[in-house]
Design a protein around this motif. Structure first.
Motif, PDB file in Angstrom:
ATOM      1  N   SER A 134      48.318  27.236  66.731  1.00  0.00           N
ATOM      2  CA  SER A 134      48.397  26.278  67.757  1.00  0.00           C
ATOM      3  C   SER A 134      47.435  26.526  68.991  1.00  0.00           C
ATOM      4  N   ALA A 137      43.751  25.848  67.614  1.00  0.00           N
ATOM      5  CA  ALA A 137      43.435  24.547  67.008  1.00  0.00           C
ATOM      6  C   ALA A 137      42.535  23.825  67.848  1.00  0.00           C
ATOM      7  N   TYR A 138      42.443  23.787  69.214  1.00  0.00           N
ATOM      8  CA  TYR A 138      41.560  23.000  70.188  1.00  0.00           C
ATOM      9  C   TYR A 138      40.433  23.901  70.597  1.00  0.00           C
TER      10      TYR A 138
END
Length: 186
Positions: A134, A137-138
């Protein structure tokens, strides 16, 4: 979760029935006063509080021959047993318990059946990897966190924590799979 609650319940479960001084002595023999909030005062407060919550039953014993007051012994109730096992499971499966809570849980892990302990630790390892995913992820591919200033350092800290947590948990899982420790069902 506070480690003293888990530690006191665990110490009482192992003894069966004990007065506060015995519980405190057990925790001190484990070094818990050095790495957790389990101080003398917090142990006695936890005992009284958990008795008031119905997790412990109290038994008054006879006064000592030296003339002291009667001692109160404590024992887990069925509800206290359930609470203890729930706290132990939560501490082992959680990806971010405080180190003193995780330390208490690892110190008490033998109170669980081997497969239950493995299930909880696998859940923790999975949560550590999901947390890491998480975080990344970006992030754009090829991101150099060193160029992001303090925010990059925060992300780097999180990634390092996730990696170290997963690595340690995987090691613990391997040890249990190889038969380390004497578990509750053995």
């Amino acid at each position: 979760m506070k480690p003293v609650r888990l530690l006191v319940l665990g110490a009482l479960r192992r003894r069966g029935r004990a007065h506060g001084y015995q519980v405190r002595s057990d925790l001190e023999s484990w070094g818990a006063h050095e790495w957790s909030t389990a101080t003398s005062g917090s142990v006695y407060h936890a005992l009284k509080s958990m008795a008031g919550q119905g997790l412990l039953v109290t038994h008054e014993t006879v006064a000592s021959e030296a003339g002291g007051p009667p001692r109160i012994e404590y024992e887990l109730t069925p509800r206290g047993e359930r609470e203890y096992l729930a706290l132990l499971g939560q501490a082992l499966a959680d990806r971010e318990p405080s180190l003193d809570v995780l330390g208490a849980a690892i110190g008490l892990i033998e109170d669980l059946p081997r497969e239950r302990a493995l299930e909880l630790l696998r859940r923790r390892a999975r949560a550590m990897r999901e947390w890491r995913a998480s975080i990344t992820a970006y992030l754009p591919e090829g991101t150099d966190l060193a160029t992001w200033g303090p925010v990059g350092e925060v992300l780097s800290l999180w990634l390092s924590t996730a990696d170290a947590g997963a690595q340690w948990t995987d090691r613990m899982i391997r040890r249990l799979e190889e038969g380390a420790f004497t578990m509750a069902d053995e």
